[in-house]
Design a protein around this motif. Structure first.
Motif, mmCIF file in Angstrom:
data_model
loop_
_atom_site.group_PDB
_atom_site.id
_atom_site.type_symbol
_atom_site.label_atom_id
_atom_site.label_comp_id
_atom_site.label_asym_id
_atom_site.label_seq_id
_atom_site.Cartn_x
_atom_site.Cartn_y
_atom_site.Cartn_z
ATOM 1 N N THR A 1 36.547 42.462 41.993
ATOM 2 C CA THR A 1 37.867 42.418 42.611
ATOM 3 C C THR A 1 38.903 43.132 41.753
ATOM 4 O OG1 THR A 1 37.287 40.393 43.760
ATOM 5 C CG2 THR A 1 39.643 40.863 43.528
ATOM 6 N N ILE A 2 38.752 43.058 40.442
ATOM 7 C CA ILE A 2 39.673 43.766 39.545
ATOM 8 C C ILE A 2 39.680 45.258 39.887
ATOM 9 C CG2 ILE A 2 39.983 44.515 37.134
ATOM 10 C CD1 ILE A 2 38.899 41.703 36.355
ATOM 11 N N GLU A 3 38.532 45.767 40.306
ATOM 12 C CA GLU A 3 38.416 47.191 40.630
ATOM 13 C C GLU A 3 38.711 47.510 42.095
ATOM 14 O OE1 GLU A 3 34.442 47.884 39.157
ATOM 15 O OE2 GLU A 3 35.236 48.414 37.178
ATOM 16 N N LEU B 1 45.252 43.366 45.746
ATOM 17 C CA LEU B 1 46.620 42.911 45.491
ATOM 18 C C LEU B 1 47.593 43.259 46.617
ATOM 19 C CD1 LEU B 1 46.778 43.311 41.643
ATOM 20 C CD2 LEU B 1 46.845 41.187 42.957
ATOM 21 N N SER C 1 41.415 46.356 34.434
ATOM 22 C CA SER C 1 42.078 45.077 34.166
ATOM 23 C C SER C 1 43.564 45.278 33.900
ATOM 24 C CB SER C 1 41.439 44.382 32.968
ATOM 25 O OG SER C 1 40.115 44.043 33.242
ATOM 26 N N PHE D 1 45.222 46.133 37.200
ATOM 27 C CA PHE D 1 45.295 44.932 38.028
ATOM 28 C C PHE D 1 46.445 44.043 37.553
ATOM 29 C CE2 PHE D 1 44.427 40.592 39.157
ATOM 30 C CZ PHE D 1 43.905 40.662 40.436
ATOM 31 N N THR E 1 49.907 45.485 38.324
ATOM 32 C CA THR E 1 50.224 45.366 39.749
ATOM 33 C C THR E 1 50.519 43.917 40.103
ATOM 34 O OG1 THR E 1 48.805 47.263 40.206
ATOM 35 C CG2 THR E 1 49.409 45.891 42.087
#
Length: 168
Positions: A56-58, A63, A96, A99, A102
């Protein structure tokens, strides 16, 4: 749910989700439900953390999805804190950092989980500008029996204080 409709513990299904690349979908589901719960009056003033997978970080769409859900449900973004495992911050430093930047831009906070599990490196703290650091449980469990654990925790607390990061 399994075939007999019993709930499976996360350790049973998360490896399959990770293998199939489904973690961003699961993290969206969790984030949506967290935001829905925060939208109810008894949850006002509460902050909830959401564990985020490395996949999900990637995910560049995660977001923006969260931001739209926060607006749709009229929930203050400050009520959501994204928890990123230290291992993911070390394995995916650029993703990271992006992420975290953001997440902060939309008003959410960031927590680094499992801090100090491998070695105490403070690069992730400055790169992510995390609001919180959750010290790895092995350090805490060994604090009374292992002098190195107490020293490690003291160092983490000192640096956290200087960097104005709350330590959990």
């Amino acid at each position: 749910r399994e075939e007999e409709q019993k709930l499976l513990p996360p350790g049973e299904f998360l490896p399959a989700f990770e293998h199939c690349g489904l973690m961003p979908d699961l993290d969206r589901w969790v984030a949506r439900h967290v935001i829905e719960n925060l939208a109810h009056p008894p949850a006002k003033g509460m902050t909830l953390t959401v564990n985020i997978s490395g996949q999900t970080i990637e995910d560049p769409e995660f977001l923006p999805y969260v931001a739209s859900e926060l607006v749709r449900r009229e929930v203050d973004a400050a009520a959501v804190c994204f928890e990123i495992d230290e291992i993911d911050t070390l394995a995916r430093p650029e993703a990271s950092a992006k992420f975290a930047a953001t997440a902060r831009r939309i008003g959410c906070s960031v927590l680094i989980d499992g801090f100090g599990r491998r070695s105490v490196t403070f690069n992730a703290l400055s790169a992510l500008q995390a609001s919180f650091v959750k010290v790895d449980g092995t350090i805490v469990r060994r604090i009374l029996t292992t002098p190195g654990a107490a020293n490690k925790l003291s160092a983490i607390v000192r640096v956290g204080s200087v960097m104005r990061i709350d330590i959990i």
